[in-house]
Write a protein that holds these residues in place. Structure first.
Motif, PDB file in Angstrom:
ATOM      1  N   ARG A   3       6.667  23.991 -59.125  1.00  0.00           N
ATOM      2  CA  ARG A   3       7.043  24.904 -60.207  1.00  0.00           C
ATOM      3  C   ARG A   3       7.477  26.258 -59.655  1.00  0.00           C
ATOM      4  NH1 ARG A   3       3.325  26.204 -65.041  1.00  0.00           N
ATOM      5  NH2 ARG A   3       5.175  27.452 -65.515  1.00  0.00           N
ATOM      6  N   THR A  38      10.909  25.947 -58.291  1.00  0.00           N
ATOM      7  CA  THR A  38      11.896  25.780 -59.351  1.00  0.00           C
ATOM      8  C   THR A  38      12.180  27.102 -60.047  1.00  0.00           C
ATOM      9  OG1 THR A  38      11.128  23.503 -59.698  1.00  0.00           O
ATOM     10  CG2 THR A  38      12.459  24.484 -61.435  1.00  0.00           C
ATOM     11  N   GLU A  39      11.124  27.857 -60.318  1.00  0.00           N
ATOM     12  CA  GLU A  39      11.298  29.174 -60.944  1.00  0.00           C
ATOM     13  C   GLU A  39      12.105  30.103 -60.038  1.00  0.00           C
ATOM     14  OE1 GLU A  39       7.333  30.396 -61.756  1.00  0.00           O
ATOM     15  OE2 GLU A  39       7.037  28.922 -63.354  1.00  0.00           O
ATOM     16  N   THR A  87      15.702  31.901 -60.848  1.00  0.00           N
ATOM     17  CA  THR A  87      15.927  33.334 -60.637  1.00  0.00           C
ATOM     18  C   THR A  87      17.177  33.563 -59.795  1.00  0.00           C
ATOM     19  OG1 THR A  87      13.558  33.808 -60.803  1.00  0.00           O
ATOM     20  CG2 THR A  87      14.927  35.457 -59.711  1.00  0.00           C
ATOM     21  N   ALA A 102      11.952  21.343 -64.524  1.00  0.00           N
ATOM     22  CA  ALA A 102      11.005  22.430 -64.749  1.00  0.00           C
ATOM     23  C   ALA A 102      10.079  22.129 -65.924  1.00  0.00           C
ATOM     24  CB  ALA A 102      11.758  23.739 -64.993  1.00  0.00           C
ATOM     25  N   ALA A 160       5.096  27.806 -71.141  1.00  0.00           N
ATOM     26  CA  ALA A 160       6.288  27.621 -70.304  1.00  0.00           C
ATOM     27  C   ALA A 160       7.155  26.486 -70.832  1.00  0.00           C
ATOM     28  CB  ALA A 160       5.874  27.344 -68.859  1.00  0.00           C
ATOM     29  N   LEU A 167      11.004  27.092 -71.763  1.00  0.00           N
ATOM     30  CA  LEU A 167      12.063  26.350 -71.089  1.00  0.00           C
ATOM     31  C   LEU A 167      12.894  25.537 -72.080  1.00  0.00           C
ATOM     32  CD1 LEU A 167       9.983  25.237 -68.000  1.00  0.00           C
ATOM     33  CD2 LEU A 167      12.025  26.666 -67.911  1.00  0.00           C
TER      34      LEU A 167
END
Length: 426
Positions: free
Chosen positions: A172, A175-176, A180, A197, A209, A213
């Motif tokens: 995670r 992936t975040e 970004t 995600a 989250a 998402l």
């Protein structure tokens, strides 16, 4: 011995190696490379590599394989070129393991152009991932990073590697980070990455989250099918209150995303359990009109017998209930009346009652603001709907956020704004 002028023949193979690897998969691409200062290469080696490259270019894999196997590199650059030819041969055969070995051989040579080394290390990690060597994948990606490689593809590959290692929290985080990076570059996030995600957020139980998402994904890819998938999947979250689950069905219906017998039946049953008999009756009728529910379907036939007489009484009792709510000391009664009007799709009346309930107080403000925002939107007041939905918090915040996406999409349609180009994706 020859110098840089011989590059167009033999050294071209090394260029093809690097170009083949510049794709995100074993598929080959073509790109010329700057290999730097003059290179020493013997006439015999140059001629042998030129013959091998000619066979490769002609698609004569058997001849190319034989000629490449006969190469005898005598210095670093010749090692580099020979490895490049082996890489291209392996790519044409679709042999990922051989491609990875050829890259390893390249790294044994000091002739790898410094500008290409970071990307090549990333590719080494990619091919190690393909063959299931995740330790080497991580090692190569970290090496590429130390060399200055910061591509988002490497970040996502690291996330995929953590997934294969059953480390969803680490995956995670990667992936975040990739999201970004893409946002900073002004690039769209692919639908498949959102799905990745969301899956990781599910695994870690982070429903906030998941909701966030899904909101982003639906804003970027607002198809009817995507709405249904998002709402059905989010509705499976543990601990959701029946009222929130009911509003998820309402949002699904508002998007025209009621696609099956199960959708209509489950929505109607949930409405009945929440005391909204008229709504349950309307949903069954809508399902039958859409051809999704049969008039003889046992479950809904029974449901209609139960809710039809109750629905009539429910509607008839509303004016009296509204008068009593107006005289009440707090907003509880007005909130219940507002919910009844809301369930009947009588949104202007619902707006009036929600505002009265909020003014009196003593109620669940998050629930009231969410439904007031929806009622405003369904009444055509999109601007105030958006502001009101933004005030919802707690367990209602994700639902309010999903409705906000719907409001934004209605506003775009009203303004004649074309949907995102990605609407057909995902």
């Amino acid at each position: 011995m020859r110098g840089h002028s011989l590059l167009a023949g033999a050294a071209g193979a090394a260029a093809l190696l690097l170009a083949a690897g510049l794709a995100e998969s074993p598929a080959m691409a073509r790109k010329a490379l700057n290999v730097g200062p003059p290179i020493a290469m013997s006439d015999s080696f140059r001629m042998a590599t030129a013959a091998a490259q000619t066979a490769l270019s002609a698609g004569d894999i058997a001849t190319a394989s034989a000629r490449i196997a006969q190469l005898s590199p005598a210095n670093d650059f010749e090692i580099y070129v020979a490895a490049g030819l082996r890489f291209e041969l392996a790519a044409r055969r679709g042999d990922i393991q051989a491609q990875r070995i050829a890259l390893t051989d390249m790294f044994k040579s000091s002739a790898v152009p410094p500008g290409d080394a970071p990307r090549l290390r990333y590719l080494a990690g990619l091919y190690s991932f393909y063959v299931g060597n995740y330790d080497d994948t991580m090692a190569q990606l970290n090496y590429a990073k130390t060399l200055g490689y910061e591509g988002v593809d490497a970040t996502l590959l690291m996330a995929d590697t953590y997934i294969r290692r059953n480390k969803p929290k680490d995956a995670r985080a990667m992936t975040e980070q990739a999201f970004t990076q893409l946002r900073a570059e002004g690039k769209p996030i692919p639908a498949a990455w959102y799905d990745k995600a969301i899956s990781l957020a599910y695994q870690t139980g982070d429903w906030a989250a998941v909701g966030m998402l899904y909101r982003e994904r639906l804003a970027a890819y607002p198809s009817t099918g995507n709405w249904r998938s998002a709402l059905v999947n989010y509705g499976s979250a543990s601990g959701l209150s029946p009222q929130i689950q009911l509003d998820l069905y309402r949002l699904q219906a508002a998007n025209g995303a009621m696609a099956s017998e199960r959708d209509y039946q489950s929505y109607a049953q949930l409405a009945e359990k929440n005391g909204n008999n008229a709504e349950a009756k309307a949903i069954v009728e809508a399902g039958r009109a859409a051809g999704k529910l049969s008039p003889t379907q046992a479950t809904t036939v029974k449901l209609m017998k139960e809710v039809t007489p109750k629905a009539t009484k429910e509607i008839a009792a509303l004016p009296t209930a509204a008068k009593k709510a107006a005289a009440a000391s707090d907003g509880s009664a007005a909130l219940n009346v507002a919910d009844s009007y809301f369930a009947l799709s009588q949104f202007p009346q619902a707006v009036e009652q929600y505002r009265a309930a909020i003014a009196k107080g003593g109620i669940d403000l998050n629930r009231a603001n969410t439904r007031l925002g929806v009622a405003l939107a369904r009444s055509g007041d999109l601007a105030n709907a958006r502001l009101t939905l933004a005030q919802a918090g707690g367990e209602w915040s994700n639902l309010a956020g999903l409705w906000s996406v719907w409001v934004d999409q209605q506003a775009s349609r009203t303004a004649g704004v074309a949907p995102p180009a990605s609407v057909t994706g995902g």
